[in-house]
Design an enzyme around this catalytic site. Structure first.
Site, short mmCIF file in Angstrom:
data_model
loop_
_atom_site.label_atom_id
_atom_site.label_comp_id
_atom_site.label_asym_id
_atom_site.label_seq_id
_atom_site.Cartn_x
_atom_site.Cartn_y
_atom_site.Cartn_z
N ASP A 98 -49.96 2.15 -39.24
CA ASP A 98 -48.75 1.60 -38.63
C ASP A 98 -48.56 0.18 -39.20
O ASP A 98 -49.42 -0.68 -39.00
CB ASP A 98 -48.94 1.56 -37.10
CG ASP A 98 -47.71 1.05 -36.38
OD1 ASP A 98 -47.16 0.04 -36.84
OD2 ASP A 98 -47.30 1.63 -35.37
N THR A 110 -41.49 0.15 -39.37
CA THR A 110 -42.10 -1.17 -39.59
C THR A 110 -42.59 -1.31 -41.04
O THR A 110 -42.46 -2.37 -41.62
CB THR A 110 -43.29 -1.39 -38.63
OG1 THR A 110 -44.12 -0.23 -38.65
CG2 THR A 110 -42.83 -1.63 -37.24
N THR A 111 -43.14 -0.23 -41.60
CA THR A 111 -43.63 -0.29 -42.98
C THR A 111 -42.45 -0.40 -43.95
O THR A 111 -42.45 -1.24 -44.85
CB THR A 111 -44.45 0.98 -43.31
OG1 THR A 111 -45.39 1.19 -42.26
CG2 THR A 111 -45.20 0.84 -44.60
N ASP A 144 -44.38 4.87 -31.10
CA ASP A 144 -43.32 5.02 -32.11
C ASP A 144 -42.40 6.19 -31.77
O ASP A 144 -41.19 6.11 -31.88
CB ASP A 144 -43.93 5.27 -33.51
CG ASP A 144 -44.46 3.97 -34.11
OD1 ASP A 144 -44.44 2.97 -33.40
OD2 ASP A 144 -44.91 3.98 -35.27
#
Length: 551
Positions: free
Chosen positions: A61, A94-95, A393
């Site tokens: 994550d 997020t990545t 998520d």
């Protein structure tokens, strides 16, 4: 005098100016995005991090990784903030946001080296952002949130890149169930808050992951206060309090003067009568369970046990509000104010079970509950923590779909489509802004490129084919299949992403790149070391000006 330099800034400060500062920021942004580059997509690698307390974090994550990393460079720090903002806002992507922001910065390097003013670059970037957002709205597909399989398409894609994917639809089922229960409260606009407040994740080590479930009710990590109290009750009447059930001591110092031997027993008797009165106020409503956020004295337990009431004490405020939502009870502040309408009767079963070494109280089989507990079981704490991050998520994606029920094809298909359309529009952009505008279009290709690189595919060939597909009409759904690295149609392999996540990724990445590019001076001050000799005891007088001086 003429040749002497004028020193304005403290000599101990480190200062970078102009092009050097900008290139330094670009390098820092690239370094941060390189950290999470391999964690994108279903074939992603995990990162293992040691936190300052000596605990181990294993995750892919983006936010969880960057949260644990300690960085020095100010631009790198602001990049890490992006992942946190993305996580809080939409929960997923997020990545992607870090990789994209890093690539946007790198795309600006040639312009800075050629002395093009950053304002020109930023104008081109903002124009490209505006156009790409309108393209996203154009290609998004509306879905029906009432149909479970349509919502599951997006949830499965979200989980597809995570550790939890090995267990099929387990996590997406849990999050969909939980979101639907919380939605019964009826407030879609505040769903983000409601899910955090009313869908509690309880992690219990032991057992297998398949035992994880969503309760139609609530579970708390508490036992009844007395061993002889009932541990299983059908259709209980529940009273919720947030006051103590014990004798109140005097606020200030209280002195008692005793003149005869019976005075002490009289004083104790008064205490007993006071507690008995309190318990009678509760018992006249014939409750089966009394739950309080504060303490319960032994005496109160004794009286309530006589009335065949089970008592649970020192429950968290948040747990108490969840029990109120599932049982229909109202939290009362004083026992004498209890009314019939405050008693919760919607809970079907109350039981206390022992799982592992702990006792847990379950309030289940409720009628239309609007809060729930998600129970995660797993072999070790590391597995449970990773599952919880995946679930967070997935819950966020479910929330996004219910708030804005539009999906986009995943697997880099959207980025390629936006890139192709921006390149078409670039020729109509006038002036110097055209070059940065084009470089945004090329920078978007980093997502499909990274996806195919993480599969070990031939990146150049895959990207060339993708560009060719998207330049034709009807090539919208072509993207990279993250498992094989080959080109596939996203609607055939069912890889979808919510529109709100994608929009947020684009906005955050481009806006932050623009902000960092406009920095032309980085001053990092080093605090003066206190002189060792003679001044250790003295403290330097602080400068006082403005508000501080005036008090």
């Amino acid at each position: 005098m003429q040749g002497a330099p004028v020193i304005v800034v403290n000599a101990n400060t480190k200062r970078e100016q102009g092009r050097k500062a900008q290139l330094g920021n670009i390098q820092a942004a690239k370094a941060v995005s390189d950290i999470v580059l391999t964690t994108l997509g279903p074939r992603s690698m995990l990162k293992m991090l040691l936190d300052p307390m000596g605990g181990i974090v294993m995750t892919n994550d983006g936010n969880a990784i960057l949260r644990e990393i300690d960085v020095q460079h100010p631009a790198a720090k602001s990049m890490i903030e992006l992942a946190r903002a993305q996580d809080e806002e939409v929960g997923d992507g997020t990545t992607s946001v870090i990789i994209l922001a890093g690539e946007m910065m790198v795309a600006a390097r040639p312009f800075i080296e050629k002395n093009i003013h950053p304002t020109e670059i930023v104008n081109g970037y903002f124009k490209a952002l505006e156009d790409s957002l309108s393209i996203l709205d154009e290609i998004a597909q509306q879905i029906d949130t009432e149909k479970k399989e349509e919502v599951m398409k997006a949830l499965q894609s979200c989980i597809g890149t995570k550790f939890a994917f090995r267990w099929g639809t387990l996590i997406s089922d849990l999050s969909l169930q939980a979101t639907r229960i919380v939605l019964r409260g009826g407030n879609v606009n505040k769903l983000n808050l409601e899910i955090k407040r009313y869908a509690k994740v309880e992690k219990i080590p032991g057992g297998t992951l398949e035992e994880s479930c969503v309760l139609e009710g609530v579970m708390i990590n508490k036992d009844v206060t007395h061993p002889r109290m009932r541990r299983e009750i059908k259709n209980p009447r529940i009273i919720l309090l947030d006051c103590t059930l014990e004798y109140k001591k005097g606020e200030s110092m209280t002195n008692m003067e005793m003149t005869k031997e019976s005075d002490m027993t009289d004083a104790l008797q008064q205490e007993i009568n006071e507690v008995a009165l309190m318990c009678n106020d509760i018992l006249k409503h014939k409750p089966d369970i009394v739950i309080t956020e504060k303490g319960v004295s032994d005496l109160a337990q004794h009286f309530l046990l006589k009335g065949n009431v089970s008592v649970i004490r020192r429950v968290r405020k948040t747990d108490n509000t969840r029990i109120a939502r599932v049982s229909g009870a109202t939290i009362v502040n004083r026992p004498e104010e209890i009314q019939e309408t405050d008693i919760g009767t919607l809970c079907g079963t109350f039981e206390v079970k022992k799982i592992g070494d702990d006792y847990f109280a379950f309030f289940v089989d409720c009628q239309n509950p609007t809060a729930c507990s998600i129970i995660l079981r797993g072999a070790s704490k590391d597995v449970l923590n990773e599952m919880e991050r995946n679930l967070h998520d997935c819950l966020a994606v479910a929330k996004n779909i219910y708030q804005d029920p539009k999906l986009l094809p995943g697997g880099g298909a959207v980025e390629m489509e936006v890139s192709a359309r921006l390149l078409e529009k670039a020729n109509k952009v006038e002036g110097l802004g055209q070059l940065p505008y084009k470089s945004v279009a090329y920078a978007l290709e980093i997502i499909p490129r990274t996806l195919s690189a993480n599969c070990g595919a031939d990146t150049v060939r895959v990207l060339t084919e993708l560009r060719a597909k998207h330049s034709e009409t009807g090539g919208l759904y072509f993207g990279v299949d993250g498992n094989t690295g080959k080109i596939a149609k996203m609607n055939d392999i069912n890889v979808w992403e919510p529109l709100s996540v994608k929009k947020q990724v684009f906005k955050t990445a481009i806006e932050s790149a623009c902000m960092l590019l406009r920095i032309d001076d980085v001053v990092s001050g080093i605090k003066k070391k206190q002189q060792q000799s003679g001044r250790q005891g003295e403290e330097e007088p602080q400068e006082t000006f403005g508000d501080q001086r005036d008090g």
